[in-house]
Design a protein around this motif. Structure first.
Motif, PDB file in Angstrom:
ATOM      1  N   ALA A  61       0.832  -1.205   0.000  1.00 27.65           N
ATOM      2  CA  ALA A  61       0.000   0.000   0.000  1.00 27.65           C
ATOM      3  C   ALA A  61       0.864   1.251   0.000  1.00 27.65           C
ATOM      4  O   ALA A  61       0.581   2.219  -0.726  1.00 27.65           O
ATOM      5  N   GLY A  62       1.932   1.251   0.806  1.00 29.94           N
ATOM      6  CA  GLY A  62       2.816   2.409   0.839  1.00 29.94           C
ATOM      7  C   GLY A  62       3.555   2.616  -0.460  1.00 29.94           C
ATOM      8  O   GLY A  62       3.675   3.761  -0.943  1.00 29.94           O
ATOM      9  N   ARG A  63       4.037   1.523  -1.048  1.00 25.64           N
ATOM     10  CA  ARG A  63       4.818   1.619  -2.287  1.00 25.64           C
ATOM     11  C   ARG A  63       3.956   2.024  -3.483  1.00 25.64           C
ATOM     12  O   ARG A  63       4.482   2.499  -4.498  1.00 25.64           O
ATOM     13  N   THR A  64       2.656   1.807  -3.390  1.00 26.70           N
ATOM     14  CA  THR A  64       1.773   2.123  -4.522  1.00 26.70           C
ATOM     15  C   THR A  64       0.835   3.286  -4.213  1.00 26.70           C
ATOM     16  O   THR A  64      -0.084   3.553  -4.987  1.00 26.70           O
ATOM     17  N   GLU A 699      -3.807  -3.637 -10.457  1.00 27.46           N
ATOM     18  CA  GLU A 699      -2.755  -4.298 -11.228  1.00 27.46           C
ATOM     19  C   GLU A 699      -2.348  -3.466 -12.441  1.00 27.46           C
ATOM     20  O   GLU A 699      -1.152  -3.333 -12.739  1.00 27.46           O
ATOM     21  N   LEU A 700      -3.333  -2.918 -13.145  1.00 23.34           N
ATOM     22  CA  LEU A 700      -3.012  -2.133 -14.342  1.00 23.34           C
ATOM     23  C   LEU A 700      -2.291  -0.838 -13.989  1.00 23.34           C
ATOM     24  O   LEU A 700      -1.412  -0.396 -14.738  1.00 23.34           O
ATOM     25  N   ALA A 701      -2.652  -0.228 -12.874  1.00 21.85           N
ATOM     26  CA  ALA A 701      -1.950   0.996 -12.470  1.00 21.85           C
ATOM     27  C   ALA A 701      -0.480   0.695 -12.194  1.00 21.85           C
ATOM     28  O   ALA A 701       0.413   1.463 -12.602  1.00 21.85           O
ATOM     29  N   TRP A 702      -0.225  -0.412 -11.497  1.00 22.62           N
ATOM     30  CA  TRP A 702       1.170  -0.805 -11.254  1.00 22.62           C
ATOM     31  C   TRP A 702       1.886  -1.079 -12.571  1.00 22.62           C
ATOM     32  O   TRP A 702       3.020  -0.633 -12.787  1.00 22.62           O
ATOM     33  N   LEU A 703       1.214  -1.796 -13.468  1.00 23.80           N
ATOM     34  CA  LEU A 703       1.816  -2.154 -14.752  1.00 23.80           C
ATOM     35  C   LEU A 703       2.136  -0.908 -15.576  1.00 23.80           C
ATOM     36  O   LEU A 703       3.228  -0.780 -16.142  1.00 23.80           O
TER      37      LEU A 703
END
Length: 712
Positions: A61-64, A699-703
């Motif tokens: 949560a913190g990293r994203t 997932e898509l936001a991270w990608l």
């Protein structure tokens, strides 16, 4: 609750990565000793394990946290493109049209029916979303059934032929064990029948007096078939069949003709089928063909010129399968070849109706469907115009219909429902999935290209992109490469609303149809399993290299994704070629494969030996699996791509402990790895459409962030 947040959104963010304690633990097989300091994470009920998983969620949560706005935009895009209040195309069964509703703001669907206008009414009524349907009866509102639960999954749903009774099986934990209940549709009352601990797929007998269901053993393997007489105590249920061999799954269901109960037993490589007369369920089951190692077959029943026949698809001396016909009373007798084995045309399925059968097969990497003439054995194949597509028959419960329901879609064509009118062989468009916001299929392009593997094999790749960014391959673009490659499962070129959020930001989406899947026939599968499993991994690497070398993308603009056995693929390619990828998304990844397959007490392990080999008893298999199992082969001294592993605490197919251990090991070598664990979910992830949209948006936001297009 309508729009639930994920565990990472609920968690208090933390900025430092959790440090997993190293607890001494070793195992020894075939003289090989392996240190496994993170095996302690397997203790699911241990408070320390739960605390560690919650700490991982907080760290993720913190990293994203910086992606919160993008996640919300993607969620809004998915929601904004979806007609939330909608209806499925009604399917006829008996005196009713059955269909489903989705309602804006509701997580789950509603199952409904409406009466036929007349006995000869075969044209489905045109229903308008949001408007009442004359005579509509709500059968099951899953939103009502799910109240007070964090997870809800419907594993069985059936209505008796006379339309009077309904059964439904519910899982509220994600562990794929369902409790069946029965409802009187005339009164709306729930009967006292309640059957806990069942597998999915229960159904009524043709006369509606009994329910046929299966239960699972301690390894979550469906192993016993039961008959429950409606209105009697569950303790009195009758055991119809038990399969003791741990390699075999069991299932049961009635033929469309309602002549037989079919009891199917299957491992990865061997089948056995037993029949029971549907009008005498107390009769002893009769085997069609006794099991023989390596022989697979499936059976359906047809009546041709007044004679009962069994149509059997089998692979005896027929790698891509052959279709034969035998007399039902003498299945071991003379076989009449209906469709001879043809290399390169993989016969997949046959469904028998009164006057014809439908047949499904693969040719040149695509699914094909057609009608089989009982008299001649000829097949009338349905033709479609697009170079890539997915098509299949479905929802056809009637024995003698004048038309057949089928589904069709592609990377650019939304889900489409047709009726195929048999009298003139015409496809009648019933509905195409509405995609709001001005979607135009012509704005997107799809294509197939081929990569050359290390051994010279040509590997198909399917691609889709948005035209306004230019043709794929003209200039390097951010690219999302998906792969699976196990169990002869084919990844079809299907439409996805969520994927538009990538394509509209200039990302090219591609599928690498690597060996181990079924896209190119049975040999394609054989060449990617057991002692040939490494082909799956090297094929994916070669596909990535092709896309880079041909100018589709660059190493810094390439993210790979795979789930379950495809997650094993992700872990393997991360070790094989970490320099090729900017990021890897691994969903419920099977990354501690050797540990799992060595332990026959774990769910599904023994069944998996036909797919991966038996490392417990065979030292060569042990050595081979140890050479590629991702957790075993995390490398020192290399720079790994960014990695996001997503799992679920109640997953019974790939246990949460596998990605948890993998992420801890990756961090040891300096990898930037994140773990996201759903605390109330199973192998398929969260339940409810809004929850699923939020999960995919995460997932898509991270990608997109990894690809450098997060702010587009």
């Amino acid at each position: 609750m309508t729009h639930d947040a994920s565990p990472t959104e609920n968690a208090r963010p933390q900025t430092s990565a959790p440090t997993a304690p190293r607890v001494p633990h070793s195992r020894e097989f075939h003289g090989n000793v392996v240190d496994d300091p993170y095996e302690w994470m397997r203790a699911k009920d241990d408070a320390g394990v739960i605390a560690h998983l919650e700490a991982e969620n907080a760290y993720t949560a913190g990293r994203t946290a910086h992606l919160a706005g993008l996640r919300e935009r993607i969620f809004g895009e998915i929601k904004g493109r979806t007609l939330e209040t909608d209806l499925s195309v009604p399917s006829r069964r008996g005196g009713w049209w059955y269909y489903g509703r989705t309602i804006e703001g509701k997580q789950y669907g509603v199952q409904c029916r409406a009466p036929l206008a007349a006995p000869d009414d075969w044209t489905p009524p045109e229903l308008t979303p949001g408007e009442p349907v004359p005579g509509e009866q709500v059968l099951l509102d899953a939103n009502v059934e799910a109240e007070g639960t964090e997870f809800f999954s419907l594993g069985s749903f059936d209505v008796s032929d006379d339309g009077r009774l309904m059964l439904f099986g519910v899982d509220v934990a994600g562990d794929e064990r369902y409790t069946i209940r029965v409802r009187d549709l005339e009164t709306g009352d729930e009967l006292g029948d309640e059957i806990p601990g069942t597998s999915s797929g229960a159904e009524f007998s043709p006369d509606g007096t009994s329910i046929i269901y299966s239960t699972v053993d301690d390894a979550w393997r469906p192993d016993t078939l039961w008959r429950h007489v409606v209105g009697t105590p569950v303790a009195d249920d009758i055991k119809l069949f038990h399969e003791p061999d741990e390699r075999y799954w069991l299932g049961g269901g009635f033929t469309r003709s309602e002549k037989f109960l079919v009891i199917g037993l299957g491992s990865s490589i061997t089948s056995e089928i037993w029949l029971v007369p549907a009008d005498d369920l107390a009769a002893e089951p009769r085997v069609v063909w006794p099991r023989r190692e390596g022989i697979e077959y499936s059976v359906d029943h047809a009546i041709v010129d007044g004679e009962d026949y069994l149509y059997i698809l089998h692979n005896e001396d027929a790698l891509d399968f052959e279709l034969v016909r035998v007399i039902a009373t003498d299945p071991a007798g003379e076989r009449t070849v209906v469709r001879a084995h043809t290399p390169g045309i993989r016969l997949l399925d046959i469904d028998c109706f009164r006057d014809f059968a439908t047949i499904e097969y693969r040719r040149e990497g695509l699914a094909r469907i057609g009608l089989l003439d009982y008299a001649t054995g000829g097949v009338d194949e349905l033709a479609f115009d697009e170079p890539l597509y997915a098509a299949g028959f479905g929802g056809n419960r009637e024995w003698a219909p004048p038309m057949l329901r089928l589904g069709y879609d592609s990377f650019v064509t939304p889900n489409t429902v047709y009726d195929y009118r048999l009298s003139d062989r015409e496809l009648l468009l019933r509905k195409r999935q509405p995609v709001l916001g001005g979607y135009q299929a012509s704005d997107y392009e799809q294509a197939r290209v081929w990569a050359t593997a290390q051994d010279g094999t040509q590997i198909p790749l399917s691609l889709v992109w948005k035209r306004s960014f230019g043709d794929a391959g003209v200039a390097p673009r951010p690219l999302h490469l998906y792969g699976y490659g196990s169990y002869e499962h084919s990844i079809e070129p299907r439409f996805s609303v969520a994927r538009l959020s990538e394509l509209d930001r200039g990302v090219v989406f591609a599928v690498a149809h690597v060996r181990g899947g079924g896209e190119m026939g049975r040999q394609w599968y054989e060449d990617g399993k057991l002692s040939s499993k490494r082909n799956t991994f090297t094929d994916f690497v070669d596909c990535a290299l092709h896309l880079i070398d041909a100018g589709y993308t660059t190493r810094h603009q390439l993210v790979a994704e795979g789930g379950s056995a495809g997650g094993l693929l992700m872990g393997a390619v991360a070790n094989l070629a970490p320099e090729l990828f900017a990021g890897i998304l691994a969903d419920v990844p099977f990354v501690d494969a050797l540990t799992t397959i060595l332990d026959p007490s774990l769910p599904l392990t023994v069944i998996e030996w036909d797919e991966w080999g038996d490392p417990l008893h065979d030292p060569d298999v042990y050595a081979y699996m140890k050479s590629y199992s991702p957790y075993e082969n995390v490398r020192e001294g290399v720079t790994y791509p960014r990695i996001l592993a997503v799992t679920s605490l109640n997953d019974t197919r790939v246990l949460y402990v596998e990605p948890a251990k993998w992420v801890a090991r990756l961090r040891e070598v300096g990898a930037d790895a994140l773990l996201k664990c759903e605390m109330v979910a199973g192998h398929g992830g969260v339940s409810g459409q809004y929850n699923a949209w939020r999960e995919r948006a995460f997932e898509l936001a991270w990608l997109l962030d990894v690809l450098g297009v997060a702010d587009a």
